[in-house]
Every structure is written in C-alpha cells, then in structure tokens.
Design a protein around this motif. Structure first.
Motif, PDB file in Angstrom:
ATOM      1  N   UNK A 141       0.829  -1.209   0.000  1.00 48.12           N
ATOM      2  CA  UNK A 141       0.000   0.000   0.000  1.00 48.12           C
ATOM      3  C   UNK A 141       0.868   1.266   0.000  1.00 48.12           C
ATOM      4  N   UNK A 142       2.017   1.194   0.664  1.00 43.42           N
ATOM      5  CA  UNK A 142       2.949   2.325   0.699  1.00 43.42           C
ATOM      6  C   UNK A 142       3.492   2.614  -0.698  1.00 43.42           C
ATOM      7  N   UNK A 143       3.916   1.567  -1.430  1.00 45.22           N
ATOM      8  CA  UNK A 143       4.462   1.764  -2.774  1.00 45.22           C
ATOM      9  C   UNK A 143       3.383   2.227  -3.753  1.00 45.22           C
ATOM     10  N   UNK A 144       2.154   1.746  -3.586  1.00 48.76           N
ATOM     11  CA  UNK A 144       1.066   2.181  -4.461  1.00 48.76           C
ATOM     12  C   UNK A 144       0.768   3.670  -4.257  1.00 48.76           C
ATOM     13  N   UNK A 145       0.744   4.100  -2.993  1.00 54.45           N
ATOM     14  CA  UNK A 145       0.508   5.524  -2.715  1.00 54.45           C
ATOM     15  C   UNK A 145       1.643   6.378  -3.279  1.00 54.45           C
ATOM     16  N   UNK A 146       2.887   5.928  -3.104  1.00 51.92           N
ATOM     17  CA  UNK A 146       4.040   6.690  -3.577  1.00 51.92           C
ATOM     18  C   UNK A 146       4.006   6.838  -5.092  1.00 51.92           C
ATOM     19  N   UNK A 147       3.597   5.782  -5.789  1.00 52.76           N
ATOM     20  CA  UNK A 147       3.514   5.856  -7.249  1.00 52.76           C
ATOM     21  C   UNK A 147       2.446   6.858  -7.691  1.00 52.76           C
ATOM     22  N   UNK A 148       1.282   6.832  -7.027  1.00 56.10           N
ATOM     23  CA  UNK A 148       0.220   7.793  -7.362  1.00 56.10           C
ATOM     24  C   UNK A 148       0.671   9.226  -7.083  1.00 56.10           C
ATOM     25  N   UNK A 149       1.376   9.413  -5.975  1.00 57.05           N
ATOM     26  CA  UNK A 149       1.820  10.751  -5.598  1.00 57.05           C
ATOM     27  C   UNK A 149       2.848  11.292  -6.598  1.00 57.05           C
ATOM     28  N   UNK A 150       3.801  10.454  -7.000  1.00 55.93           N
ATOM     29  CA  UNK A 150       4.856  10.892  -7.912  1.00 55.93           C
ATOM     30  C   UNK A 150       4.304  11.144  -9.317  1.00 55.93           C
ATOM     31  N   UNK A 151       3.458  10.232  -9.787  1.00 54.13           N
ATOM     32  CA  UNK A 151       3.005  10.292 -11.180  1.00 54.13           C
ATOM     33  C   UNK A 151       1.846  11.255 -11.403  1.00 54.13           C
ATOM     34  N   UNK A 152       0.978  11.428 -10.397  1.00 55.84           N
ATOM     35  CA  UNK A 152      -0.247  12.196 -10.608  1.00 55.84           C
ATOM     36  C   UNK A 152      -0.348  13.430  -9.718  1.00 55.84           C
ATOM     37  N   UNK A 153      -0.174  13.240  -8.392  1.00 52.99           N
ATOM     38  CA  UNK A 153      -0.488  14.319  -7.449  1.00 52.99           C
ATOM     39  C   UNK A 153       0.522  15.474  -7.502  1.00 52.99           C
ATOM     40  N   UNK A 154       1.813  15.190  -7.382  1.00 53.64           N
ATOM     41  CA  UNK A 154       2.814  16.269  -7.317  1.00 53.64           C
ATOM     42  C   UNK A 154       2.855  17.118  -8.588  1.00 53.64           C
ATOM     43  N   UNK A 155       2.743  16.538  -9.782  1.00 56.11           N
ATOM     44  CA  UNK A 155       2.707  17.400 -10.985  1.00 56.11           C
ATOM     45  C   UNK A 155       1.497  18.334 -11.031  1.00 56.11           C
ATOM     46  N   UNK A 156       0.436  18.030 -10.265  1.00 65.49           N
ATOM     47  CA  UNK A 156      -0.751  18.893 -10.228  1.00 65.49           C
ATOM     48  C   UNK A 156      -0.593  20.054  -9.250  1.00 65.49           C
ATOM     49  N   UNK A 157       0.519  20.082  -8.491  1.00 59.54           N
ATOM     50  CA  UNK A 157       0.741  21.164  -7.526  1.00 59.54           C
ATOM     51  C   UNK A 157       0.958  22.487  -8.248  1.00 59.54           C
ATOM     52  N   UNK A 158       0.524  23.553  -7.624  1.00 62.89           N
ATOM     53  CA  UNK A 158       0.651  24.887  -8.218  1.00 62.89           C
ATOM     54  C   UNK A 158       2.112  25.345  -8.180  1.00 62.89           C
ATOM     55  N   UNK A 159       2.634  25.772  -9.317  1.00 68.26           N
ATOM     56  CA  UNK A 159       4.023  26.262  -9.446  1.00 68.26           C
ATOM     57  C   UNK A 159       5.024  25.255  -8.894  1.00 68.26           C
ATOM     58  N   UNK A 160       4.861  24.009  -9.228  1.00 68.84           N
ATOM     59  CA  UNK A 160       5.760  22.963  -8.704  1.00 68.84           C
ATOM     60  C   UNK A 160       7.080  22.960  -9.467  1.00 68.84           C
ATOM     61  N   UNK A 161       8.180  23.064  -8.696  1.00 67.52           N
ATOM     62  CA  UNK A 161       9.521  23.082  -9.292  1.00 67.52           C
ATOM     63  C   UNK A 161      10.428  22.038  -8.658  1.00 67.52           C
ATOM     64  N   UNK A 162       9.852  21.012  -8.108  1.00 64.67           N
ATOM     65  CA  UNK A 162      10.649  19.968  -7.476  1.00 64.67           C
ATOM     66  C   UNK A 162      10.700  20.140  -5.965  1.00 64.67           C
TER      67      UNK A 162
END
Length: 231
Positions: free
Chosen positions: A136-157
């Motif tokens: 469950x930890x790896x599944x959440x991390x994959x969703x966060x890296x691939x989908x959630x973080x790129x949707x952040x406003x003005x995300x630069x890493x």
C-alpha cells in the motif's frame, strides 16, 4: 442376568468433528489464496527497486551485502485540524479525505497536554494521521509521484534540504485537492498535510539517492566543484 452396555458414538460428536474439518479446509483455502496473491502481485515501484535500484545503489556506495542497501520502510501522512475541538464535521471531513487519499483508515490524534494560548485541553482532537507500509505504501508513492505532485501549483521539485539527518525525508503539501481521489465539490475546506518518508538509510546522502532513483522529484544537489566556484 448380566447386562451388557454397548458404547455408541453420539451423532453430536460426529457433527462437531465435521464442522472442525470444514473450518480447517476453509482456513487452508484462505491461506493458499493469500499466498498466491502475494506471490503474483507486486507494485511497480517495488519491482523497480528489486530489479534496478538495488544494483545501482550497490555500485554507487560499494555495499558488500544486500542487507546494507537502504530501503523505504514506511510513509506517514499527518493532517492538522485547528478547529477540530469546536467543529466535529471538520474532523469527520479530514478523516474521510485522508482515508480517500491513503486507502487506509487514519487514527485521530489528540493533544498530549494543555496549551492555554490555543485554548486546548489535554485529550482534545487536533488532527489525524495514517502510516502506510508494504504494498500500500508503494502504491501511494507511485500515485503521488506520477499524478499528485505534478498537479501542484508552481511545482519546481522538492527541496533536497528536508532530510532530518537520519535518512528520513519530510515535506508539506499545501492543498489536499492535488490528489485525484478528492472531489473538489464535496470538500469542506482547503487543508494541507505533512508527509514523512522513513528509510533504513544511515545518512542523508544514501536516502537522497534512494528516493531519487525511486522517482521522487527532488532538486539536484550542487556538486562540490560548483560550490568551490561559487565561493
């Protein structure tokens, strides 16, 4: 005249024995099903770790044993709620949202002592948190890296300075709506949450390269040559 008593097994005992055998068969089937599922399914990031990342880290740091290679142990999501003591709906909403994000029911965190400035008494609810491990930890991390973080406003890493000195990484998310599991029309308020990635690494450098290879969008560290030239 001598009487003979013939012992016959009661039908109730036969029924109990049959029930026990049925229960054993059901338990064995459940165990076999769990083992077969565990053997066939692995999250993508876990496959990547075993197939590629282990060998990369072994060459980079010169480990002599596979057990020395750092790995991800757990991910903790923590959401603070300032008005939880007054507004019960706010707490319910936060628990529901964190359940949707993580796929696991969180626990409600309570104040450990009285704080007069914030009008908080010991035992008042102040937030909720959830700890993810294994698949469950790896599944959440994959969703966060691939989908959630790129949707952040003005995300630069993510910053490379957020390690705690013991191989663990902390960062904050200002809006929970970057996760696609959250329905924007049904949220009560915009809330942030803190995410902690716990690794078995001894140093921050080892943890940095582990998370970097997994795919976490960390900013590049400046090399020693660049630091000397800047000085």
């Amino acid at each position: 005249m001598a009487l003979r008593f013939v012992y016959r097994e009661k039908p109730m005992r036969k029924l109990i024995a049959m029930d026990d055998n049925m229960n054993k068969m059901i338990l064995n089937d459940q165990k076999n099903t769990k083992n077969s599922l565990a053997g066939h399914y692995k999250p993508n990031l876990l496959k990547l770790y075993f197939e590629d990342i282990q060998s990369i880290l072994m060459k980079k740091f010169g480990y002599k044993n596979l057990m020395e290679i750092p790995k991800l142990l757990s991910i903790t999501l923590n959401m603070g709620i300032g008005d939880a003591k007054v507004n019960a709906k706010s707490l319910e909403s936060a628990v529901y949202e964190l359940t949707q994000i993580s796929g696991q029911k969180p626990v409600v965190t309570k104040a450990k002592k009285d704080i007069s400035n914030f009008k908080i008494r010991k035992g008042f609810p102040v937030g909720c948190k959830v700890t993810l491990r294994s698949g469950r930890m790896y599944e959440f991390l994959e969703r966060m890296i691939a989908v959630a973080l790129p949707r952040s406003r003005d995300f630069r890493g993510l910053s490379f300075k957020s390690f705690d000195g013991r191989g663990n990484y902390n960062f904050g998310i200002s809006e929970q709506i970057i996760f696609t599991e959250i329905n924007y029309d049904k949220i009560e308020a915009i809330r942030g949450l803190n995410i902690t990635l716990v690794t078995s690494a001894d140093t921050d450098d080892e943890a940095y390269w582990l998370l970097k290879e997994i795919g976490l969008p960390l900013r590049d560290k400046p090399s020693k040559i660049e630091i000397n030239e800047a000085a």
